[in-house]
Motif scaffolding. Structure first.
Motif, mmCIF file in Angstrom:
data_model
loop_
_atom_site.group_PDB
_atom_site.id
_atom_site.type_symbol
_atom_site.label_atom_id
_atom_site.label_comp_id
_atom_site.label_asym_id
_atom_site.label_seq_id
_atom_site.Cartn_x
_atom_site.Cartn_y
_atom_site.Cartn_z
ATOM 1 N N THR A 36 0.813 -1.213 0.000
ATOM 2 C CA THR A 36 0.000 0.000 0.000
ATOM 3 C C THR A 36 0.850 1.270 0.000
ATOM 4 O OG1 THR A 36 -0.167 -0.059 2.414
ATOM 5 C CG2 THR A 36 -1.924 -1.148 1.156
ATOM 6 N N ALA A 37 2.159 1.148 0.234
ATOM 7 C CA ALA A 37 3.065 2.303 0.201
ATOM 8 C C ALA A 37 3.543 2.525 -1.232
ATOM 9 C CB ALA A 37 4.261 2.052 1.109
ATOM 10 N N ASP A 38 4.077 3.720 -1.511
ATOM 11 C CA ASP A 38 4.641 3.972 -2.841
ATOM 12 C C ASP A 38 5.785 3.015 -3.130
ATOM 13 O OD1 ASP A 38 2.846 5.987 -3.450
ATOM 14 O OD2 ASP A 38 4.134 7.549 -2.614
ATOM 15 N N VAL A 39 6.682 2.860 -2.152
ATOM 16 C CA VAL A 39 7.793 1.905 -2.234
ATOM 17 C C VAL A 39 7.937 1.279 -0.852
ATOM 18 C CG1 VAL A 39 10.267 1.601 -2.614
ATOM 19 C CG2 VAL A 39 8.996 3.259 -3.998
ATOM 20 N N LEU A 40 7.999 -0.032 -0.803
ATOM 21 C CA LEU A 40 8.106 -0.753 0.469
ATOM 22 C C LEU A 40 9.477 -1.408 0.582
ATOM 23 C CD1 LEU A 40 6.718 -1.817 3.059
ATOM 24 C CD2 LEU A 40 5.963 -3.778 1.700
ATOM 25 N N ASN A 41 10.169 -1.130 1.675
ATOM 26 C CA ASN A 41 11.460 -1.772 1.923
ATOM 27 C C ASN A 41 11.243 -3.208 2.376
ATOM 28 O OD1 ASN A 41 12.972 0.550 1.374
ATOM 29 N ND2 ASN A 41 12.777 1.279 3.474
ATOM 30 N N VAL A 42 12.005 -4.102 1.791
ATOM 31 C CA VAL A 42 11.991 -5.510 2.186
ATOM 32 C C VAL A 42 13.272 -5.745 2.972
ATOM 33 C CG1 VAL A 42 11.898 -7.893 1.378
ATOM 34 C CG2 VAL A 42 10.699 -6.105 0.101
ATOM 35 N N ARG A 43 13.146 -6.290 4.168
ATOM 36 C CA ARG A 43 14.295 -6.404 5.080
ATOM 37 C C ARG A 43 14.662 -7.860 5.362
ATOM 38 N NH1 ARG A 43 15.513 -1.452 7.213
ATOM 39 N NH2 ARG A 43 13.974 0.172 6.842
ATOM 40 N N SER A 44 15.866 -8.020 5.852
ATOM 41 C CA SER A 44 16.357 -9.371 6.153
ATOM 42 C C SER A 44 15.814 -9.909 7.472
ATOM 43 C CB SER A 44 17.884 -9.391 6.178
ATOM 44 O OG SER A 44 18.360 -8.548 7.220
ATOM 45 N N GLY A 45 15.265 -9.043 8.296
ATOM 46 C CA GLY A 45 14.726 -9.460 9.584
ATOM 47 C C GLY A 45 13.577 -8.570 9.994
ATOM 48 N N PRO A 46 12.897 -8.927 11.090
ATOM 49 C CA PRO A 46 11.695 -8.208 11.516
ATOM 50 C C PRO A 46 11.988 -6.969 12.357
ATOM 51 C CG PRO A 46 12.023 -10.095 12.922
ATOM 52 C CD PRO A 46 13.094 -10.143 11.866
ATOM 53 N N GLY A 47 12.467 -5.917 11.714
ATOM 54 C CA GLY A 47 12.730 -4.668 12.423
ATOM 55 C C GLY A 47 13.282 -3.613 11.498
ATOM 56 N N SER A 62 2.535 -10.290 -3.058
ATOM 57 C CA SER A 62 3.555 -11.272 -2.715
ATOM 58 C C SER A 62 2.963 -12.343 -1.812
ATOM 59 C CB SER A 62 4.715 -10.582 -1.999
ATOM 60 O OG SER A 62 5.694 -11.525 -1.608
ATOM 61 N N ASP A 63 3.456 -13.569 -1.970
ATOM 62 C CA ASP A 63 3.107 -14.634 -1.040
ATOM 63 C C ASP A 63 3.749 -14.313 0.301
ATOM 64 O OD1 ASP A 63 1.688 -16.100 -2.928
ATOM 65 O OD2 ASP A 63 3.468 -17.191 -3.579
ATOM 66 N N ALA A 64 3.022 -14.592 1.367
ATOM 67 C CA ALA A 64 3.513 -14.297 2.710
ATOM 68 C C ALA A 64 3.198 -15.467 3.626
ATOM 69 C CB ALA A 64 2.864 -13.019 3.227
ATOM 70 N N GLN A 65 3.603 -15.319 4.867
ATOM 71 C CA GLN A 65 3.287 -16.314 5.886
ATOM 72 C C GLN A 65 2.453 -15.653 6.967
ATOM 73 O OE1 GLN A 65 6.609 -18.634 7.203
ATOM 74 N NE2 GLN A 65 7.524 -18.700 5.183
ATOM 75 N N GLY A 66 1.833 -16.426 7.784
ATOM 76 C CA GLY A 66 1.040 -15.894 8.879
ATOM 77 C C GLY A 66 1.871 -15.316 10.006
ATOM 78 N N ARG A 67 3.159 -15.511 9.961
ATOM 79 C CA ARG A 67 4.053 -15.085 11.038
ATOM 80 C C ARG A 67 4.272 -13.570 11.011
ATOM 81 N NH1 ARG A 67 10.126 -17.465 11.963
ATOM 82 N NH2 ARG A 67 10.671 -16.127 13.718
ATOM 83 N N VAL A 68 4.011 -12.908 12.155
ATOM 84 C CA VAL A 68 4.229 -11.478 12.319
ATOM 85 C C VAL A 68 5.034 -11.267 13.597
ATOM 86 C CG1 VAL A 68 3.117 -9.242 12.668
ATOM 87 C CG2 VAL A 68 2.071 -10.917 11.139
ATOM 88 N N GLU A 69 6.113 -10.494 13.503
ATOM 89 C CA GLU A 69 6.943 -10.153 14.661
ATOM 90 C C GLU A 69 7.271 -8.674 14.615
ATOM 91 O OE1 GLU A 69 10.520 -12.419 15.273
ATOM 92 O OE2 GLU A 69 9.553 -14.281 14.648
ATOM 93 N N ASN A 70 7.120 -7.995 15.738
ATOM 94 C CA ASN A 70 7.470 -6.573 15.853
ATOM 95 C C ASN A 70 6.803 -5.721 14.776
ATOM 96 O OD1 ASN A 70 9.264 -7.242 17.971
ATOM 97 N ND2 ASN A 70 10.885 -7.635 16.501
ATOM 98 N N GLY A 71 5.611 -6.092 14.330
ATOM 99 C CA GLY A 71 4.915 -5.336 13.299
ATOM 100 C C GLY A 71 5.394 -5.630 11.885
ATOM 101 N N TYR A 72 6.203 -6.680 11.721
ATOM 102 C CA TYR A 72 6.709 -7.077 10.405
ATOM 103 C C TYR A 72 6.174 -8.454 10.057
ATOM 104 C CZ TYR A 72 9.915 -3.178 10.049
ATOM 105 O OH TYR A 72 10.439 -1.918 9.920
ATOM 106 N N ARG A 73 5.723 -8.603 8.810
ATOM 107 C CA ARG A 73 5.225 -9.890 8.328
ATOM 108 C C ARG A 73 6.306 -10.587 7.518
ATOM 109 N NH1 ARG A 73 0.541 -12.453 7.969
ATOM 110 N NH2 ARG A 73 -0.661 -10.611 8.541
ATOM 111 N N MET A 74 6.432 -11.890 7.749
ATOM 112 C CA MET A 74 7.398 -12.686 6.994
ATOM 113 C C MET A 74 6.811 -13.035 5.635
ATOM 114 S SD MET A 74 9.101 -16.419 7.744
ATOM 115 C CE MET A 74 10.279 -15.961 8.990
#
Length: 95
Positions: A36-47, A62-74
């Motif tokens: 939903t953002a103009d550009v979304l950063n994809v990170r190596s970890g949840p933070g 994108s395909d995702a998982q149900g796992r969410v940590e610290n407000g980040y979805r895997m």
């Protein structure tokens, strides 16, 4: 006596797992996100201090998982995105 003990332990494990058999995948089904953002950063970890490994444009799915940590979805490839800038697709069954 042993049989009763084994059945008792199995019953407790079943109850602790929310009524599902142990080892059942609670994140099964479809889990997809839309950016939903103009550009979304994809990170190596949840933070937000984790390294950026790529970016995704608005409306990317994108395909995702149900796992969410610290407000980040895997994502399905084990990378992470901020949940604040994504929405689950209408056919997603994850939360």
């Amino acid at each position: 006596m042993i049989v009763i003990g084994v059945l008792g332990v199995a019953g407790v494990m079943y109850a602790v797992n929310g009524g599902k058999p142990m080892g059942s995948d609670t994140s099964s089904g479809i889990c997809k996100i839309t950016v939903t953002a103009d550009v979304l950063n994809v990170r190596s970890g949840p933070g937000d201090m984790q390294p950026i490994v790529s970016t995704m444009p608005r409306d990317a799915v994108s395909d995702a998982q149900g796992r969410v940590e610290n407000g980040y979805r895997m994502l399905s490839d084990r990378r992470w995105v901020s949940q604040s800038f994504t929405a689950l697709t209408s056919d997603s069954t994850c939360k």
